[in-house]
Design a protein around this motif. Structure first.
Motif, mmCIF file in Angstrom:
data_model
loop_
_atom_site.group_PDB
_atom_site.id
_atom_site.type_symbol
_atom_site.label_atom_id
_atom_site.label_comp_id
_atom_site.label_asym_id
_atom_site.label_seq_id
_atom_site.Cartn_x
_atom_site.Cartn_y
_atom_site.Cartn_z
ATOM 1 N N THR A 1 0.843 -1.193 0.000
ATOM 2 C CA THR A 1 0.000 0.000 0.000
ATOM 3 C C THR A 1 0.876 1.239 0.000
ATOM 4 O OG1 THR A 1 -1.660 -1.181 1.287
ATOM 5 C CG2 THR A 1 -1.856 1.189 1.228
ATOM 6 N N THR B 1 0.601 5.790 -0.268
ATOM 7 C CA THR B 1 -0.295 6.949 -0.248
ATOM 8 C C THR B 1 -0.261 7.604 -1.623
ATOM 9 O OG1 THR B 1 1.415 8.497 0.447
ATOM 10 C CG2 THR B 1 0.171 7.354 2.202
ATOM 11 N N ALA C 1 -1.965 -1.136 -3.564
ATOM 12 C CA ALA C 1 -3.142 -0.324 -3.276
ATOM 13 C C ALA C 1 -2.699 1.125 -3.091
ATOM 14 C CB ALA C 1 -3.837 -0.828 -2.022
ATOM 15 N N GLU D 1 -3.763 4.663 -1.467
ATOM 16 C CA GLU D 1 -4.655 5.254 -0.469
ATOM 17 C C GLU D 1 -4.663 6.766 -0.578
ATOM 18 O OE1 GLU D 1 -3.476 4.092 3.443
ATOM 19 O OE2 GLU D 1 -4.499 2.153 3.288
ATOM 20 N N ARG D 2 -5.837 7.332 -0.363
ATOM 21 C CA ARG D 2 -5.968 8.794 -0.288
ATOM 22 C C ARG D 2 -6.882 9.084 0.884
ATOM 23 N NH1 ARG D 2 -8.760 13.047 -4.209
ATOM 24 N NH2 ARG D 2 -7.695 14.896 -3.408
ATOM 25 N N GLY E 1 -6.693 7.941 3.806
ATOM 26 C CA GLY E 1 -6.952 6.733 4.576
ATOM 27 C C GLY E 1 -7.851 5.712 3.902
ATOM 28 N N ARG E 2 -8.281 5.970 2.673
ATOM 29 C CA ARG E 2 -9.134 5.018 1.945
ATOM 30 C C ARG E 2 -8.441 4.572 0.663
ATOM 31 N NH1 ARG E 2 -13.885 8.165 0.348
ATOM 32 N NH2 ARG E 2 -14.054 6.452 -1.125
ATOM 33 N N VAL E 3 -8.610 3.303 0.325
ATOM 34 C CA VAL E 3 -8.054 2.790 -0.930
ATOM 35 C C VAL E 3 -8.889 3.355 -2.075
ATOM 36 C CG1 VAL E 3 -7.602 0.746 -2.327
ATOM 37 C CG2 VAL E 3 -7.155 0.698 0.128
#
Length: 161
Positions: free
Chosen positions: A3, A5, A26, A28-29, A31-33
């Motif tokens: 993962t 950011t 993955a 993330e932006r 805190g969400r994928v």
């Protein structure tokens, strides 16, 4: 799954794309994928409509011969191994060789990590062994015989009980 950011992706695109060539990443932006970067082979497998199928070519005698040759040559450059076939399968082979006498454990585990991050952990390698197309009982004797034929230092066999 790896993962990153969105900011890291923006600042280090080349590095993240290299990691994504080896396995899904993955993004993330806040805190969400928000996205996944996947290797081309994984995309092709899903495009073919075969749900649950593992990406990459099937393991057959020709693939086995090519990997035995790669190992017997003693060329452990990641670039060579990345071109040789399915990185996940080859990472498992490298991790398997790390436990064999005559192979540099540190170097083989580093290669396994480069091909498939996490493969050097016992949990990930154990899962690989459960589903591996490579049969160690067949592969390792073939490799030993090839190394012996070339006059290379052969991994020592364990003593018979």
């Amino acid at each position: 799954m790896d993962t990153v950011t969105a900011t890291h992706l923006k600042n280090r695109l080349g590095e993240v794309l290299t990691r994504a060539a080896l396995g899904p990443v993955a993004v993330e932006r806040h805190g969400r994928v928000v996205a996944y970067l996947v290797p081309p082979a994984a995309v092709e497998a899903h495009a073919g409509g075969t749900r649950g199928a593992r990406p990459g070519p099937r393991w057959n005698r020709r693939n086995e011969e090519r990997v035995v040759e790669l190992c017997a040559n003693g060329d452990y450059r990641p670039s060579r191994w990345l071109r040789a076939g399915d990185p996940r399968v080859l990472a498992g082979v490298a991790a398997m060789l790390a436990s064999q006498e005559g192979f540099d454990r540190t170097r083989m585990l580093a290669l396994a990590e480069r091909l498939q991050p996490g493969m050097s952990t016992t949990q990930r390698f154990g899962r690989w062994l459960e589903h591996a197309p490579v049969q160690a009982a067949r592969f390792l004797p073939l490799l030993r015989a090839r190394m012996r034929a070339r006059g290379l230092r052969e991994p020592a066999s364990s003593p018979a009980p």
